[in-house]
Design a protein around this motif. Structure first.
Motif, PDB file in Angstrom:
ATOM      1  N   THR A  18       0.819  -1.213   0.000  1.00 37.79           N
ATOM      2  CA  THR A  18       0.000   0.000   0.000  1.00 37.79           C
ATOM      3  C   THR A  18       0.852   1.262   0.000  1.00 37.79           C
ATOM      4  OG1 THR A  18      -0.150  -0.306   2.394  1.00 37.79           O
ATOM      5  CG2 THR A  18      -2.033  -1.012   1.073  1.00 37.79           C
ATOM      6  N   SER A  27      -3.646  -2.903  -3.324  1.00 37.72           N
ATOM      7  CA  SER A  27      -3.836  -1.727  -2.478  1.00 37.72           C
ATOM      8  C   SER A  27      -5.295  -1.285  -2.506  1.00 37.72           C
ATOM      9  CB  SER A  27      -2.932  -0.583  -2.948  1.00 37.72           C
ATOM     10  OG  SER A  27      -1.570  -0.926  -2.798  1.00 37.72           O
ATOM     11  N   GLU A  28      -5.911  -1.421  -3.662  1.00 31.23           N
ATOM     12  CA  GLU A  28      -7.322  -1.070  -3.772  1.00 31.23           C
ATOM     13  C   GLU A  28      -8.172  -1.979  -2.885  1.00 31.23           C
ATOM     14  OE1 GLU A  28      -8.518   1.535  -5.225  1.00 31.23           O
ATOM     15  OE2 GLU A  28     -10.576   1.046  -4.714  1.00 31.23           O
ATOM     16  N   ARG A  31      -8.025  -0.690   0.553  1.00 28.42           N
ATOM     17  CA  ARG A  31      -8.891   0.476   0.731  1.00 28.42           C
ATOM     18  C   ARG A  31     -10.359   0.051   0.817  1.00 28.42           C
ATOM     19  NH1 ARG A  31      -4.851   2.869  -2.471  1.00 28.42           N
ATOM     20  NH2 ARG A  31      -5.837   2.239  -4.403  1.00 28.42           N
ATOM     21  N   ARG A  34     -10.867  -0.998   4.281  1.00 27.79           N
ATOM     22  CA  ARG A  34     -10.971   0.209   5.117  1.00 27.79           C
ATOM     23  C   ARG A  34     -12.376   0.803   5.051  1.00 27.79           C
ATOM     24  NH1 ARG A  34      -7.777   5.081   2.730  1.00 27.79           N
ATOM     25  NH2 ARG A  34      -9.570   5.008   1.333  1.00 27.79           N
ATOM     26  N   THR A  35     -12.898   0.896   3.842  1.00 24.79           N
ATOM     27  CA  THR A  35     -14.244   1.461   3.684  1.00 24.79           C
ATOM     28  C   THR A  35     -15.282   0.603   4.387  1.00 24.79           C
ATOM     29  OG1 THR A  35     -13.640   2.404   1.553  1.00 24.79           O
ATOM     30  CG2 THR A  35     -15.987   2.146   2.003  1.00 24.79           C
ATOM     31  N   VAL A  70      -3.249   2.381   4.882  1.00 26.46           N
ATOM     32  CA  VAL A  70      -4.363   2.952   4.111  1.00 26.46           C
ATOM     33  C   VAL A  70      -5.245   3.853   4.977  1.00 26.46           C
ATOM     34  CG1 VAL A  70      -4.407   1.154   2.348  1.00 26.46           C
ATOM     35  CG2 VAL A  70      -5.818   0.890   4.397  1.00 26.46           C
ATOM     36  N   GLN A  73      -3.311   7.048   5.057  1.00 20.04           N
ATOM     37  CA  GLN A  73      -3.390   7.739   3.762  1.00 20.04           C
ATOM     38  C   GLN A  73      -4.675   8.541   3.638  1.00 20.04           C
ATOM     39  OE1 GLN A  73      -2.837   4.355   1.168  1.00 20.04           O
ATOM     40  NE2 GLN A  73      -0.610   4.652   1.041  1.00 20.04           N
ATOM     41  N   GLN A  74      -5.618   8.234   4.506  1.00 16.20           N
ATOM     42  CA  GLN A  74      -6.878   8.974   4.534  1.00 16.20           C
ATOM     43  C   GLN A  74      -6.748  10.224   5.414  1.00 16.20           C
ATOM     44  OE1 GLN A  74     -10.190   6.756   6.204  1.00 16.20           O
ATOM     45  NE2 GLN A  74     -11.459   7.176   4.442  1.00 16.20           N
ATOM     46  N   ASN A 232      -7.062   8.993  -5.023  1.00 13.76           N
ATOM     47  CA  ASN A 232      -6.747   8.341  -3.761  1.00 13.76           C
ATOM     48  C   ASN A 232      -8.002   7.828  -3.092  1.00 13.76           C
ATOM     49  OD1 ASN A 232      -3.970   8.817  -3.948  1.00 13.76           O
ATOM     50  ND2 ASN A 232      -4.294  10.946  -3.275  1.00 13.76           N
TER      51      ASN A 232
END
Length: 232
Positions: A18, A27-28, A31, A34-35, A70, A73-74, A232
């Motif tokens: 990531t 990496s997606e 994310r 994470r969502t 991640v 990164q937010q 991003n």
């Protein structure tokens, strides 16, 4: 998670895809996790989360490191804590000093501020394991641990704990009683169904809500398509 062994031969930094390749499909996927975690906490703020597995070598530590990145990164202030006081790896993964860390803070040898290390990812700080103690379970269940979480919560948006496998020792269960959520990692073609089920049963009575299960190292079939929109 998609199979990533080929990306990562014998190098601990391989797990931080990531950071190295934030636009990659893997990496997606992080994310997306994470969502989903943020949606699962829609009814209440999640300040603390632990990541565990049923047994060893299921990809728990690489998963927790990439998740911490991640989230950072937010632009959220994240503290990653190596609460595996038996076989710690976070200091290897992020290449930071481990002469003092969580165990040092819990026994009063140093302060939390002094023990925290900055990572090379903005907004991500690291609290390594520190010297391996003779009594990990007692330290993790101590009032000092509760105070550490309380103090850290005042400075960080999310505290993520890397814990030992839940079937091996009681450490993850102990921490689950003082965390808001728990995440279970299983490895494709390795983790037995009964082991995963038993791990879930052990986490269920704890205060922490079982947020979900991550299937790691899943081999993708030909024709499986990834889709990536820029940004991003």
């Amino acid at each position: 998670m998609a199979k990533q062994r080929k990306l990562a031969k014998n190098n601990v930094i391989r797990h931080l895809i990531t950071k190295l390749n934030p636009r990659s499909p893997i990496s997606e996927q992080y994310r997306t996790i994470r969502t989903n975690l943020q949606f699962s906490a829609v009814d209440g703020e999640m300040k603390t989360m632990l990541v565990t597995s049923s047994g060893p070598s299921e990809g728990k530590s690489s998963t927790v490191a990439n998740l911490a990145i991640v989230f950072a990164q937010q632009e959220k202030k994240i503290l990653l804590v190596d609460a595996d006081l038996r076989k710690p790896t976070v200091h290897y993964t992020f290449r930071v000093d481990n002469r003092r860390g969580l165990s040092s803070v819990l026994v009063g040898e140093t302060t939390l501020d002094e023990a925290i290390e900055k990572s090379d990812t903005p907004d991500l700080d690291i609290l390594t394991c520190g010297p391996i103690p003779p009594n990990p379970s007692e330290l993790l269940g101590s009032r000092a641990m509760e105070k550490l979480i309380h103090d850290a919560s005042e400075h960080y948006d999310l505290i993520i704990f890397d814990t030992p496998p839940v079937l091996a020792v009681t450490d993850a269960q102990i921490l689950a009683n003082i965390c808001d959520g728990a995440l279970l990692v299983v490895r494709s073609k390795q983790t037995e169904y009964e082991a995963a089920q038993k791990a879930r049963e052990l986490l269920d009575p704890a205060k922490a809500k079982l947020l979900g299960v991550i299937l790691n190292d899943k081999e993708m079939k030909k024709g499986s398509n990834y889709y990536y929109y820029g940004g991003n």
